[in-house]
Enzyme design. Structure first.
Site, PDB file in Angstrom:
ATOM      1  N   SER A  35      48.239  22.105  45.507  1.00 30.28           N
ATOM      2  CA  SER A  35      49.371  21.281  46.198  1.00 30.28           C
ATOM      3  C   SER A  35      50.334  22.132  46.810  1.00 30.28           C
ATOM      4  O   SER A  35      50.783  23.148  46.574  1.00 30.28           O
ATOM      5  CB  SER A  35      49.667  20.051  45.392  1.00 30.28           C
ATOM      6  N   THR A  36      50.914  21.432  47.760  1.00 29.44           N
ATOM      7  CA  THR A  36      52.178  21.942  48.510  1.00 29.44           C
ATOM      8  C   THR A  36      53.189  22.315  47.535  1.00 29.44           C
ATOM      9  O   THR A  36      53.763  23.448  47.559  1.00 29.44           O
ATOM     10  CB  THR A  36      52.742  20.805  49.602  1.00 29.44           C
ATOM     11  N   GLU A  37      53.257  21.399  46.655  1.00 32.50           N
ATOM     12  CA  GLU A  37      54.431  21.458  45.491  1.00 32.50           C
ATOM     13  C   GLU A  37      53.936  22.585  44.621  1.00 32.50           C
ATOM     14  O   GLU A  37      54.998  23.393  44.074  1.00 32.50           O
ATOM     15  CB  GLU A  37      54.549  20.221  44.644  1.00 32.50           C
ATOM     16  N   ASN A  38      52.742  22.896  44.243  1.00 31.82           N
ATOM     17  CA  ASN A  38      52.276  23.960  43.511  1.00 31.82           C
ATOM     18  C   ASN A  38      52.984  25.360  44.071  1.00 31.82           C
ATOM     19  O   ASN A  38      53.102  26.432  42.976  1.00 31.82           O
ATOM     20  CB  ASN A  38      50.942  24.322  43.519  1.00 31.82           C
TER      21      ASN A  38
ATOM     22  N   ASP B 192      43.726  17.733  36.447  1.00 30.82           N
ATOM     23  CA  ASP B 192      44.994  18.156  35.924  1.00 30.82           C
ATOM     24  C   ASP B 192      45.008  18.294  34.454  1.00 30.82           C
ATOM     25  O   ASP B 192      43.910  18.159  33.714  1.00 30.82           O
ATOM     26  CB  ASP B 192      45.715  16.791  36.227  1.00 30.82           C
TER      27      ASP B 192
ATOM     28  N   GLU C 263      38.505   3.005  44.244  1.00 30.93           N
ATOM     29  CA  GLU C 263      38.644   2.775  42.771  1.00 30.93           C
ATOM     30  C   GLU C 263      39.345   3.923  42.242  1.00 30.93           C
ATOM     31  O   GLU C 263      38.874   5.079  42.447  1.00 30.93           O
ATOM     32  CB  GLU C 263      37.140   2.452  42.200  1.00 30.93           C
TER      33      GLU C 263
ATOM     34  N   ARG D 204      48.775   8.859  37.987  1.00 34.92           N
ATOM     35  CA  ARG D 204      49.628   8.933  39.220  1.00 34.92           C
ATOM     36  C   ARG D 204      48.668   9.468  40.261  1.00 34.92           C
ATOM     37  O   ARG D 204      47.606  10.088  39.900  1.00 34.92           O
ATOM     38  CB  ARG D 204      50.870  10.281  39.008  1.00 34.92           C
TER      39      ARG D 204
ATOM     40  N   HIS E  19      43.478  27.625  33.690  1.00 34.85           N
ATOM     41  CA  HIS E  19      43.342  27.693  35.131  1.00 34.85           C
ATOM     42  C   HIS E  19      41.804  28.484  35.087  1.00 34.85           C
ATOM     43  O   HIS E  19      40.700  27.600  35.687  1.00 34.85           O
ATOM     44  CB  HIS E  19      44.283  28.263  36.117  1.00 34.85           C
TER      45      HIS E  19
HETATM   46  C1  FPP Z   1      46.382  21.364  37.310  1.00 31.50           C
HETATM   47  O1  FPP Z   1      46.823  21.610  35.953  1.00 31.50           O
HETATM   48  C2  FPP Z   1      45.622  22.220  37.926  1.00 31.50           C
HETATM   49  C3  FPP Z   1      45.938  22.968  39.092  1.00 31.50           C
HETATM   50  C4  FPP Z   1      47.386  23.050  39.514  1.00 31.50           C
HETATM   51  C5  FPP Z   1      44.998  23.768  39.766  1.00 31.50           C
HETATM   52  C6  FPP Z   1      43.545  23.426  39.426  1.00 31.50           C
HETATM   53  C7  FPP Z   1      43.155  24.754  39.961  1.00 31.50           C
HETATM   54  C8  FPP Z   1      41.547  25.075  39.301  1.00 31.50           C
HETATM   55  C9  FPP Z   1      40.894  23.985  38.357  1.00 31.50           C
HETATM   56  C10 FPP Z   1      41.074  26.230  39.369  1.00 31.50           C
HETATM   57  C11 FPP Z   1      40.645  26.904  40.531  1.00 31.50           C
HETATM   58  C12 FPP Z   1      40.107  25.816  41.308  1.00 31.50           C
HETATM   59  C13 FPP Z   1      38.758  26.264  42.214  1.00 31.50           C
HETATM   60  C14 FPP Z   1      38.448  25.195  43.359  1.00 31.50           C
HETATM   61  C15 FPP Z   1      37.926  27.409  42.018  1.00 31.50           C
HETATM   62  P1  FPP Z   1      48.378  22.004  35.484  1.00 31.50           P
HETATM   63  O2  FPP Z   1      48.294  23.404  35.527  1.00 31.50           O
HETATM   64  O3  FPP Z   1      49.151  21.264  36.315  1.00 31.50           O
HETATM   65  O4  FPP Z   1      48.072  21.524  34.037  1.00 31.50           O
HETATM   66  P2  FPP Z   1      49.545  20.883  33.341  1.00 31.50           P
HETATM   67  O5  FPP Z   1      50.024  19.641  33.837  1.00 31.50           O
HETATM   68  O6  FPP Z   1      48.751  20.528  32.004  1.00 31.50           O
HETATM   69  O7  FPP Z   1      50.636  22.012  33.201  1.00 31.50           O
END
Ligand code: FPP
Length: 246
Positions: free
Chosen positions: A66-69, A21, A208, A195, A38
């Protein structure tokens, strides 16, 4: 002594899961577009995957989408999907070099077909690798996973394949997306949020938890070692008393 030297390689978590995150906040702090957060997050993915394989961790599961994304702005969803295909294409050789098997969990049918195709290809090409299983949680939500399990088992009961009395934890485990994975030993969440969200709710019963303020694109091998050292100092009692497990 460097951090890595403090790690007891006999007591590594067999299954490490990470909620990556803070990509968005990392970009915002730098006045950059979220997509660059990202993109830089993928660099942390690569470093973490290689470090885990080198240490000897058997299973690493990453919450990539995630499903929510799906309800994020279309541009951001598209960016994440593009990054995924690009990373899968680019990192196949990293997986092969490190003897890592790729696996995925989630409602994969919702993924765009180029992603599914690339994913299937990399999973197929790495299927005999044995050093570590890297599982990407894609379009994954724990509640959806559990809902799905309830539906499949209900259907089997309805069709007299199993009886209600036969339903136990093992049967539930066998119907989860994670059916071939061990329970999670250590769960890390970056970015200062305390969370679990919708990640592996059944599977983390005795895990853990380790929370760090570090934003995912800044997450380094040293942060990983710090989490493992913290894990190794804990007494995992699984509901028993301290005396019982000694
Ligand atoms: C959360 O940050 C991260 C994600 C929703 C996506 C995670 C994806 C990657 C790390 C890149 C691609 C993955 C792979 C396996 C190649 P956020 O956008 O929720 O951050 P914020 O809470 O600061 O807005």
């Amino acid at each position: 002594m460097s951090l890595i030297e403090s790690i007891n390689t006999e007591k590594l978590p067999n299954h490490l899961a990470i909620i990556m995150d803070g990509n968005g906040r990392w970009a915002k702090q730098k006045g950059l577009l979220r997509s660059l957060g990202h993109e830089n997050g993928t660099k942390s993915v690569k470093k973490t995957v290689e470090a885990c394989a080198k240490l000897g961790i058997g299973n690493l599961t990453l919450y990539a989408f995630s499903t929510e994304n799906w309800s994020r702005p279309k541009l951001e969803v598209d960016t994440l999907m593009k990054l995924l295909v690009h990373s899968l294409k680019k990192e196949l050789k990293t997986l092969q070099k490190n003897n890592i098997r790729l696996n995925s969990i989630g409602n994969l049918s919702k993924l765009p077909s180029p992603i599914l195709k690339e994913l299937d290809e990399v999973i197929e090409k790495t299927k005999n690798n044995s050093r570590m299983t890297l599982t990407l949680a894609l379009s994954y939500g724990s509640r959806e996973e559990l809902l799905n399990v309830v539906k499949i088992i209900s259907d089997k009961v309805k069709n007299n394949i199993i009886s209600v009395e036969d339903i136990n934890e093992s049967i539930i485990n066998q119907h989860l997306y994670t059916r071939n994975l061990p329970d999670v030993d250590l769960l890390i969440r970056t970015s200062g949020e305390h969370r679990i969200s919708n990640f592996l709710l059944w599977q983390i019963a005795y895990s853990e938890l380790f929370f760090t303020e570090v934003l995912w694109p800044d997450f380094t091998e040293e942060n990983l070692y710090e989490a493992i050292i913290s894990y190794q100092k804990r007494e995992r009692r699984f509901g028993k008393t301290s005396e019982q497990i000694k």
